[in-house]
Enzyme design. Structure first.
Site, short mmCIF file in Angstrom:
data_model
loop_
_atom_site.label_atom_id
_atom_site.label_comp_id
_atom_site.label_asym_id
_atom_site.label_seq_id
_atom_site.Cartn_x
_atom_site.Cartn_y
_atom_site.Cartn_z
N THR A 186 -33.14 -61.41 29.27
CA THR A 186 -32.08 -61.40 30.27
C THR A 186 -31.22 -62.64 30.10
OG1 THR A 186 -31.53 -61.46 32.61
CG2 THR A 186 -33.62 -62.45 32.01
N GLU A 331 -36.18 -58.34 35.28
CA GLU A 331 -37.50 -58.83 35.64
C GLU A 331 -38.30 -57.84 36.47
OE1 GLU A 331 -34.72 -60.54 35.69
OE2 GLU A 331 -34.99 -62.67 35.27
N LYS A 439 -21.22 -61.03 37.20
CA LYS A 439 -21.58 -59.83 36.45
C LYS A 439 -20.35 -58.97 36.26
CE LYS A 439 -25.76 -57.34 35.80
NZ LYS A 439 -26.83 -56.56 36.37
N TRP A 444 -23.55 -60.42 32.02
CA TRP A 444 -23.49 -61.71 32.73
C TRP A 444 -22.54 -62.71 32.08
CZ3 TRP A 444 -25.45 -61.87 37.36
CH2 TRP A 444 -26.56 -61.08 37.70
#
Ligand code: AMP
Length: 548
Positions: A186, A331, A439, A444
Site C-alpha cells: 500500500t 490492510e 486519493k 494515493w
C-alpha cells in the site's frame, strides 16, 4: 474437549478445485490486450492453473517465495492467483500506476526472483529491471507469436510455452492455513510503500464473507465484472468469490474506458460489477452522452473512496441499478463495512435511502470497528461523535511485511487513519482523514511530498496541500502557498514540481494565501482548510484536469 469434526486447512487451491468439480462448465471471459475476447471454463482454468503450478516448481520457485505479477484483469492473471498461492508461494501483485522508483523498491523489498508481466507492462519492466538485481526470470503473459522481439531484456520467457511443457497431473500440496498466500503493497501510508501479507485462511474466510447476502450477495446466477484491478488488494477478492460460487467471471483487461466496459456489460450479461467512484462517474457520463441503457446490471459495488450521492441517485433513477458502498483498506483485505439495509430501511423514501447508501455501511461478520478519541478511549456510537476509526478481525493486518518497525496495532486494533462516526444502528460514516494523503481516481498522492518540494523553491515560505472533492477524480490536490516573492505565479510552482512528480500528482490548483491555520501543536490544520475549500473544484470545474 475438542470437537469431533473433520479438520482441513482453508487453502485457496480448494476454491478452484470446488469450481472445477461443481461448476466446471461456467465461463471466464477476458478482454485481451488487442481488444479480442478470450473465453474458457473454470474446468479449463483449473487444468492450466495446475500446469502453471508445476511450471513454477520447474522454474525453481519454492514455498514462501514472493512471485511478482504486473498484469491487468485477465485469465492468465486469474490462473496466477491460484497457481502461485496454491503451490505455497506468495502472489505479489504490483501496482503499475506507482512511480518507477516505487515499483523498483517494491520488487526489491519483496525479493522477487520471478516476475510475470503483461505485454503492456514489459516497457515498465525494461525501465526498472536494471535496479532489481534479484529478479532472475521474467515471464510474459502472452502466446509465443506475441513475444516481444525487440526487448533489451534478452531471455524473456513465454507464459504459454511454460504451460505447454506441462502435463497437468500436478497435485496441490497441503500446508498450514496461516501460510502466506498473497502480498500487496500500500502507498496509502507515510514513507515507503508497505507490504500487507494475506494468509490462505484470511483470504478464504473473506471470500466466504464476500458472497453473503448482506455483503455482495454473489451467486452462480451472477455474471461478475471486477473493474477494480487485480493488482489492487486481490481485486477485492472477487476472482476468488466468483470461483467459490460459480459466477461467470468477466475480466476487462486493460480496457478500462467507459465504451469498452459498457460493451462487456451488455455482451456478457453482467449483473454485478465493482470499482472506485471515478469508474462509475465515467460510465454514467458515457451512458448519458450515448443515451444507452444497462439491460442486465442490477447492482454495482463501490469502494476505495467515498461514493458521491449523485452516483447512487443516478444509477437508481436512470438505470434501476442498486449501488452497494463498501469501506475497506489494503490492510483489511479489503472487506470492512458494507451498506446492507436493515428492516427499518424498507419503508424509507428514495432520497432517505440514498443517504443510507452514502454511508460506508456496517461491519460484516469477521470484522469489528470502533472509534476512539486522541487518548484511545472508545467513543459512543451515536452518529454524532467522531473519532479515529480502528478495526480488527480475521482478515485485518497485524503487522507489515519485513519492516523494522513496531506492530501498527493499538491495543489490538488497527488504526485506519480515517476519522469517522458510527450511528446507533451501526452505520459507519467516514468524515475525514487523519493520514496526510489524497486519493485521486483510486490512487494515493502524498501531501507532504508535494509540500516539501514546493517549499524547496525560493520565494515559498510555507505550503499546504489538501485533498478537495473533484467531480471526476473524486479528490484532487489543492496547494496553498504563502510566498515572500510577489512575482511568484501558479505557473512557477507547477513548473518547479513537474519534473519531480508524475503528472497526476501535480496540484489541480495553486492558491496564494496570506495565512495557513495551525493546530495548537504547530501542525497545519488540514481539517480547517478542507472545510474552507471543500467546494473549490465543484465551483471551478475544470475539465482540463492535471490528472487526465
Ligand atoms: P487502500 O488501502 O488504498 O485501499 O485505501 C484505503 C483507504 O481508502 C481507507 O482508509 C479510506 O481512507 C479510503 N476508503 C476506502 N473505501 C472508502 C469509502 N467507501 N468511503 C470513504 N473512504 C474510503
Amino acid at each position: 474437549m475438542q470437537g469431533l469434526m473433520m479438520d482441513a486447512p482453508l487453502l485457496t487451491s480448494t476454491i478452484l478445485d470446488h469450481a472445477e468439480r461443481w461448476h466446471g462448465e461456467q465461463k471466464i471471459v477476458s478482454r485481451l490486450h488487442d481488444g479480442s475476447i478470450h473465453s474458457y471454463t473454470y474446468s479449463d482454468a483449473h487444468t492450466r492453473t495446475k500446469k502453471m503450478a508445476a511450471a513454477l516448481t520447474a522454474l525453481g520457485v519454492e514455498q514462501g517465495d514472493r512471485v511478482g505479477t504486473l498484469a491487468w484483469n485477465n485469465f492468465r492473471h486469474f490462473e496466477l492467483y491460484f497457481a502461485i498461492s496454491g503451490m505455497g508461494a506468495v502472489t505479489h501483485t504490483i501496482n503499475p500506476r506507482l512511480f518507477e522508483e516505487q515499483v523498483t523498491y517494491i520488487i526489491n523489498h519483496a525479493s522477487n526472483k520471478v516476475l510475470f508481466v503483461d505485454l503492456s507492462f514489459v516497457g515498465l519492466v525494461e525501465k526498472v529491471i536494471g535496479n532489481c538485481p534479484k529478479v532472475e526470470k521474467i515471464i510474459v503473459l502472452c502466446e509465443q507469436n506475441e513475444m516481444p522481439t525487440d526487448s533489451p531484456i534478452a531471455d524473456l520467457i513465454c507464459y504459454e510455452a511454460l504451460i505447454a511443457a506441462q502435463t497437468g497431473d500436478y497435485v496441490w500440496p497441503e500446508f498450514e492455513e496461516r501460510t502466506a498466500a498473497a502480498l500487496c503493497y500500500t502507498s496509502g501510508t507515510t514513507g515507503n510503500p508497505k507490504g500487507v501479507l494475506y494468509s490462505h485462511r484470511s483470504t478464504v474466510l473473506q471470500t466466504m464473507a464476500t458472497v453473503a447476502p448482506d455483503v455482495l450477495n454473489i451467486s452462480a446466477c451472477d455474471s461478475l465484472l471486477p473493474i477494480v484491478p487485480m493488482y489492487h488488494v486481490n481485486a477485492w477478492c472477487q476472482p476468488f468469490a466468483a470461483a467459490l460460487v460459480g459466477a461467470k467471471l468477466v475480466l476487462p483487461g486493460g480496457g478500462m474506458d467507459a465504451a469498452s466496459i459498457y460493451e462487456l456489460m451488455e455482451t456478457e450479461g453482467v449483473t454485478l460489477s465493482a470499482g472506485v467512484p471515478t469508474i462509475w462517474l465515467m460510465l454514467l457520463r458515457y451512458l448519458a452522452e450515448n443515451n444507452s441503457k444497462l439491460t442486465t446490471v442490477s447492482r454495482v459495488s463501490v469502494g476505495g473512496s467515498a461514493c458521491p450521492l449523485s452516483i447512487i441517485r443516478d444509477f437508481d433513477t436512470k438505470y434501476g441499478v442498486n449501488v452497494i458502498q463498501a469501506w475497506g483498506m489494503t490492510e483489511t483485505s479489503p472487506l470492512g463495512t458494507v451498506v446492507a439495509p436493515k428492516p427499518e430501511h424498507a419503508k424509507l423514501d428514495a432520497e432517505t435511502r440514498y443517504q443510507v447508501q452514502s454511508t460506508q455501511g456496517r461491519p460484516v461478520f469477521g470484522v469489528d470497528i470502533r472509534i476512539v478519541d486522541d487518548n484511545g478511549t472508545e467513543l459512543a456510537r451515536d452518529g454524532v461523535m467522531s473519532g479515529h476509526l480502528q478495526v480488527r478481525g480475521y482478515w485485518v493486518c497485524s503487522e507489515y511485511f519485513n519492516v523494522d518497525m513496531d506492530s501498527p496495532l493499538e491495543n489490538g486494533w488497527f488504526p485506519t487513519g480515517d476519522i469517522a462516526s458510527i450511528s446507533t444502528s451501526g452505520f459507519l460514516r467516514i468524515t475525514d482523514r487523519a493520514k496526510d494523503l489524497i486519493k485521486s481516481g483510486g490512487e494515493w498522492i502524498s501531501s507532504i511530498e508535494l509540500e516539501n518540494a514546493a517549499t524547496s523553491l525560493a520565494g515559498v515560505t510555507e505550503a499546504a496541500v489538501i485533498g478537495v472533492s473533484h467531480p471526476r477524480w473524486d479528490e484532487r490536490p489543492l496547494m496553498l502557498i504563502i510566498a515572500n516573492d510577489s512575482t511568484l505565479s501558479k505557473h512557477d510552482i507547477l513548473a518547479h514540481l513537474q519534473d519531480k512528480f508524475a503528472k497526476w500528482w501535480l496540484p489541480e490548483d495553486v492558491l496564494f494565501v496570506d495565512d495557513i491555520p495551525h493546530t495548537a501543536t504547530g501542525k497545519i490544520s488540514k481539517l480547517n482548510l478542507r472545510q474552507q475549500y471543500q467546494d473549490h473544484f465543484m465551483q471551478n470545474n475544470n475539465e482540463e484536469s492535471t490528472c487526465a
